[in-house]
Design an enzyme around this catalytic site. Sequence first.
Site, PDB file in Angstrom:
ATOM      1  N   TYR A   3       0.803  -1.233   0.000  1.00  0.00           N
ATOM      2  CA  TYR A   3       0.000   0.000   0.000  1.00  0.00           C
ATOM      3  C   TYR A   3       0.835   1.281   0.000  1.00  0.00           C
ATOM      4  O   TYR A   3       0.279   2.372  -0.063  1.00  0.00           O
ATOM      5  CB  TYR A   3      -0.924   0.013   1.234  1.00  0.00           C
ATOM      6  CG  TYR A   3      -1.959  -1.073   1.216  1.00  0.00           C
ATOM      7  CD1 TYR A   3      -3.096  -0.964   0.412  1.00  0.00           C
ATOM      8  CD2 TYR A   3      -1.808  -2.222   1.971  1.00  0.00           C
ATOM      9  CE1 TYR A   3      -4.046  -1.969   0.388  1.00  0.00           C
ATOM     10  CE2 TYR A   3      -2.759  -3.234   1.947  1.00  0.00           C
ATOM     11  CZ  TYR A   3      -3.877  -3.104   1.156  1.00  0.00           C
ATOM     12  OH  TYR A   3      -4.815  -4.100   1.124  1.00  0.00           O
ATOM     13  N   HIS A  61      -7.972   2.803  -5.824  1.00  0.00           N
ATOM     14  CA  HIS A  61      -7.310   1.826  -4.959  1.00  0.00           C
ATOM     15  C   HIS A  61      -5.811   2.118  -4.971  1.00  0.00           C
ATOM     16  O   HIS A  61      -5.237   2.345  -6.045  1.00  0.00           O
ATOM     17  CB  HIS A  61      -7.554   0.396  -5.454  1.00  0.00           C
ATOM     18  CG  HIS A  61      -8.965  -0.034  -5.328  1.00  0.00           C
ATOM     19  ND1 HIS A  61      -9.473  -0.598  -4.194  1.00  0.00           N
ATOM     20  CD2 HIS A  61     -10.003   0.061  -6.191  1.00  0.00           C
ATOM     21  CE1 HIS A  61     -10.760  -0.854  -4.355  1.00  0.00           C
ATOM     22  NE2 HIS A  61     -11.112  -0.462  -5.563  1.00  0.00           N
TER      23      HIS A  61
END
Lengths: 146, 146, 146, 146, 146, 146, 146, 146, 146, 146, 146, 146
Positions: C22, C98
């Site tokens: 991430y 995302h």
Amino acid sequence: MHVQVLHGPNLNLLGSREPTIYGRVGLAEIDLSLRELGQELGLVLDSFQSNHEGELVDCIQRSTSSAGFLINPAGLGHTSVALRDALLAVGHPFVEVHCSNIVARESFRHQTFLGDIALGVIMGFGADSYTLGLRALVAHLRSEPV
Amino acid sequence: MHVQVLHGPNLNLLGSREPTIYGRVGLAEIDLSLRELGQELGLVLDSFQSNHEGELVDCIQRSTSSAGFLINPAGLGHTSVALRDALLAVGHPFVEVHCSNIVARESFRHQTFLGDIALGVIMGFGADSYTLGLRALVAHLRSEPV
Amino acid sequence: MHVQVLHGPNLNLLGSREPTIYGRVGLAEIDLSLRELGQELGLVLDSFQSNHEGELVDCIQRSTSSAGFLINPAGLGHTSVALRDALLAVGHPFVEVHCSNIVARESFRHQTFLGDIALGVIMGFGADSYTLGLRALVAHLRSEPV
Amino acid sequence: MHVQVLHGPNLNLLGSREPTIYGRVGLAEIDLSLRELGQELGLVLDSFQSNHEGELVDCIQRSTSSAGFLINPAGLGHTSVALRDALLAVGHPFVEVHCSNIVARESFRHQTFLGDIALGVIMGFGADSYTLGLRALVAHLRSEPV
Amino acid sequence: MHVQVLHGPNLNLLGSREPTIYGRVGLAEIDLSLRELGQELGLVLDSFQSNHEGELVDCIQRSTSSAGFLINPAGLGHTSVALRDALLAVGHPFVEVHCSNIVARESFRHQTFLGDIALGVIMGFGADSYTLGLRALVAHLRSEPV
Amino acid sequence: MHVQVLHGPNLNLLGSREPTIYGRVGLAEIDLSLRELGQELGLVLDSFQSNHEGELVDCIQRSTSSAGFLINPAGLGHTSVALRDALLAVGHPFVEVHCSNIVARESFRHQTFLGDIALGVIMGFGADSYTLGLRALVAHLRSEPV
Amino acid sequence: MHVQVLHGPNLNLLGSREPTIYGRVGLAEIDLSLRELGQELGLVLDSFQSNHEGELVDCIQRSTSSAGFLINPAGLGHTSVALRDALLAVGHPFVEVHCSNIVARESFRHQTFLGDIALGVIMGFGADSYTLGLRALVAHLRSEPV
Amino acid sequence: MHVQVLHGPNLNLLGSREPTIYGRVGLAEIDLSLRELGQELGLVLDSFQSNHEGELVDCIQRSTSSAGFLINPAGLGHTSVALRDALLAVGHPFVEVHCSNIVARESFRHQTFLGDIALGVIMGFGADSYTLGLRALVAHLRSEPV
Amino acid sequence: MHVQVLHGPNLNLLGSREPTIYGRVGLAEIDLSLRELGQELGLVLDSFQSNHEGELVDCIQRSTSSAGFLINPAGLGHTSVALRDALLAVGHPFVEVHCSNIVARESFRHQTFLGDIALGVIMGFGADSYTLGLRALVAHLRSEPV
Amino acid sequence: MHVQVLHGPNLNLLGSREPTIYGRVGLAEIDLSLRELGQELGLVLDSFQSNHEGELVDCIQRSTSSAGFLINPAGLGHTSVALRDALLAVGHPFVEVHCSNIVARESFRHQTFLGDIALGVIMGFGADSYTLGLRALVAHLRSEPV
Amino acid sequence: MHVQVLHGPNLNLLGSREPTIYGRVGLAEIDLSLRELGQELGLVLDSFQSNHEGELVDCIQRSTSSAGFLINPAGLGHTSVALRDALLAVGHPFVEVHCSNIVARESFRHQTFLGDIALGVIMGFGADSYTLGLRALVAHLRSEPV
Amino acid sequence: MHVQVLHGPNLNLLGSREPTIYGRVGLAEIDLSLRELGQELGLVLDSFQSNHEGELVDCIQRSTSSAGFLINPAGLGHTSVALRDALLAVGHPFVEVHCSNIVARESFRHQTFLGDIALGVIMGFGADSYTLGLRALVAHLRSEPV
């Protein structure tokens, strides 16, 4: 206003047929309840049962002056594109009903060829599925609440 | 006899939310109709809406003195095992209703985690799905015809 | 013009959470960048993070005066029909973003319940997915090129 | 720093081709925008369109001195392993873009053979998908925010 | 006896392309080994590489005087019915080879459109897959053991 | 009125290629029959065969002044989204034909990427599939019965 | 260098068993060829056939001093995880061979539990599959070309 | 050493909820047994039950000083990617337990989003699943046998 | 009270076999631990390992005087209906254990033919899976908590 | 030469039934066109429509002296094995036609139980599908081009 | 004429094993009935039961002088390709029988690897399945009615 | 004791219909054999063949005084839920027979809607399937061995 009621295969045996699944009320009794409710609602109502897909298709085709259908396709609901096509061809609104809760039974009963072109579907309330369905159909036809 | 009505996520927007799909009747109006029908049928009726799965589960767990549930799970019906488990845990009979005809929409809406453990399912009649469902539930609880 | 930014579950941990997937930029930093870009583009911008599906639904419902949404649904994107229904109910255009490239991860992350009703989807660019998404959303709202 | 832009089959018709899906901006205009943005970002940028899978593979193989690719594979994205293998063989980072929101279209367009080996994917913003993609690619190559 | 060797897309990069998967031997070297083995076995051997499906189809159609094919379809093996049809149309026996062990890679590589109409398939031995395949093809054509 | 005829990969081998499946009539003969029928019907007719997907796409794009296409995509019908996109981009009505009965062959031949956007599909009648298809296309273009 | 050859169920019948599929060469003859080739390549070679999965697993476990395996798992390849686990446990490199072209037969034969952990797979060349496989295995073990 | 115990939705009803499936031991009793075992094993142990996915995610995020988790996700195990992501984000080892044998129940209960990232899974032993799971977790954390 | 322990194929190699997956404890050591725990719990315990499905079936059939089974079926768990049938035929309660966490491995290991007829399943704790399983089995047989 | 034309359920409504899908030509008109074309081609032609599967089967069985069938099975094509078996039993060549383009409609219409045993299939040309089909059938029966 | 009877795993327990499914007749009794019927029909009959797949394969291979097999594969029927291959290798006609009605049980029992290569299959009649199967086999071998 | 024999669609053509699949014995001959066997077994036996699903359903419903059914549903077995429902409604035990070995034919014939509610199924023995089925049915009804 005329409503045609259609009963698919084996529904002539309602009441005696697997009563733990389908309930103990017979078809004559159901038709009587529907006629009584029809009178109360100001409807003319005809009922037709057949074990023959073709006869049900014929009946639907003949019902051009009906305002709508109340149909329990029974086993044919899971297998008959011809029934779907007849309903599409005539184009009247209809309600699909089932005495048993078909999504709680064998997986091949979970979907029907009619459900997605119906106004709505009612399943699982035994003989009451019919009277609920008739109320729903008439409310739709008259654009009134049930 | 007490009946708990449960409304799932986004049903607080009924009336304004995608009216071509869900109809133009708002949730307050639906709850009013249900209360009126409840009075007519001799019921005490409570209504609860939440956008939170957990609050719906909590409400089901608290409703141990209800005779049954009338539930429109909305989108949670397709994704929530927790809701199913809460209904199984409490064990009251319930009727599942949907304003839209879910089998005529996206394929992920065709099945719910509740349908097979419900008494029955009613879908597609807008606000009428609720009143039909309440009639069906009460008829079952009293073992009387609708 | 007001834009509501929505962050789904666990995004409050961005920066420390699995940084090889991430990235190392935290949520406060992302919100700061978005506010700066918002100012540059002449926007009022609010940001909301929650680990609760229901709170995200509530927030979407409250945002009736926003022009659009920038949403990273995180894990809820793969499981929440309620989120989809809330976005459909309010009807504002939105962009789904995302941080990670979800089509390069576990197969259950390859599709979301939001993508097909979004203006578009941006995935894989870490914190940049947000700023790219905000540019795309505003360009659409103003019918101007990025 | 050199970036190679690749346009797959039928993108030479952008602007006139199904404009409700793909927008009204033509390929020449897109290439111009990309060159302008490239100059602003200090890039040398080449653009290549072909309706032939083999020519796109050849072009990728020739681009060994590029720092990365910006690729809209169009229909080939759903069918060409050869394109994937060429990108893997050369090994440069690349961004995949689509003008339309491919997850909102036919199911055979929902996945591509390139997405999982791309840095990231941007879809649904018409001609803006390209400029957003170029910004994302350059930010990655320079390890800077967009 | 003439044998046509066919190399699909990206095989011109063998040796430099993902060497941990495909090995470090280049295509020129492979063709040399095949020619040497061909001489030893008394064959005339031609080799053709292309990144274009259509050129491979053309080459197969032109090879009517060959006794058989040794083909590494590379990525086209998983996507090209045209290649299959060309091989069926010409009708010569052929052996399919792959440098990598395709059943140990992504699932879309596990099957090819050629395998079931080939004499046999050899995969996983790098450049050796070709020489083993040539031995197998010639043994078949001469009805002799390898 | 101009009609463009398109023949996909390996159809240049018609007549000699697997004659028990595809029949014994060659492509030149088919083109002659089509030209004769075209004259009879008052059409200008061009025919183009290629083993290259890209060349077929190019040809479709060039045919902007044609009234429609008669296309036998051969193996590309099962694998080429680019061909579909070209036909959608140009937007002319077209008829898809196959010499063999593709639903009686390998399962990967049962569907094509073109069938659902064609006027109609004709399969299984060898060279006659073309002449029947041309009649059908012209009848449609002139809104006359065949 | 020692190589263990393993033959699965029913391979003791090679030569007489469905000769149009498996060829007319018997197992003794194959073992002889392998021994001769082994001598030529400077190998010690043992061969073991069994119709019992457990005996094949036992044999693999005993072969800790072998450099590698040449294995035709026959029908067990499609059904035995125990065989896979034994090969993984011992950890020697191995080559999987099949006399018939398994991808051209019943769909349950298209994949094996061994292929993805093998060095490579050779199928379709009758008895030659073994000799090709032995050459491939030894070349790998010695890091030499075949 | 601190261990956080997490109980998912409806587990507050353990003991009264479907006792033939889940057993007759209540949650307070389970927590008591775990605390006693914890003392015996020298652990500090906290227990948290919620019917809200978001509260469970919050609790996991707060538990940064715990050594590991013992989690019975109940119905959320089958539907919650957010729970998985929270556990991945915090990164502590955890054991998943279920009172019932989930692979012997409805097919939608056969897999969870947590199992593949857990140390291990224990299912089917009623309240004992918890105590077995705690022993297993502690043994792992201390690298000692149970 | 007698308990029969059953170890499936390749478990005789525990300790040396893929230790990162299965741990470093050997089978003799596991059997010793089980015997010690058995003594502590007042059990008579026999242990049997085989690489042969038939021998495991035979052993189960002979164990009519056992009170229950502790079984690690290893690879046979995924492939053997015969083992399932033997356990059903004898009808004793049994616990299934796996050293590795099978739901975190290849998809063909995610389900077993035994799990749904077991009391419960324990996976992922290496050698501890056995001792946990024995405790669980005995607790069930004696209707006592672990 | 005699040809039997068969029309399945609901085709008696052609012309009025969903004319945007099926066209505006009625069945009597189609039969007239077919008879006229039949005369032109020197055929004796009988036409039979039924909504009953059994009557269509009966008709096929009676037609032993026909040279072939022209059949539009309508909805029965997707559901009737009995129709397939009747056609296989009698063994005459037949052509399957559909007015609508069935591959562009609901997925359950994409395949029929007749297509793979027909000479060929023609779909999508409204009433013209019949006349094209008759030409194709007669050409086949006489081994002449259309 | 010699017939070999084969009984798969766990059939030695017939009579005591799950009698509500498999009936109360033991294997010795079945073999006696078969021998008596064999005498009546003028057959020499041998019977073999094993829990070991390999021994059943060995037995089939040894039975080259038998005229046919009567086989109840039990659980191996659903998992053993080796058994199928042995029957194919020997090539004698055989009848497959099952005491229970396998299509009314778990879905993994609905198909066998033997059924499609058997003369026919008889299931559901307990011990009678064997005697019916023997009659059917002998009638086939002698080309006489049963 | 009365037994009703039912023959589904196209069985009136037995003997002439695809004799390599169905055998050369006609239906009259089969009915004669069944009557003779019936007499021998002391049964009254009626036989009914129809190509109409509805007539078969009617016949089943009328047969309330029969002890059981012997039914060859032919093609309807794969498509008719109505037949299943009729048999369930009447509730008599029945045996399903097929002349051909349906698991060796097209995949849509592998399962029937009747098999799982039958006593048992017999397939593949031509006309003998009927006589074997009658013996099996009567043995069941009399609780005697065949």
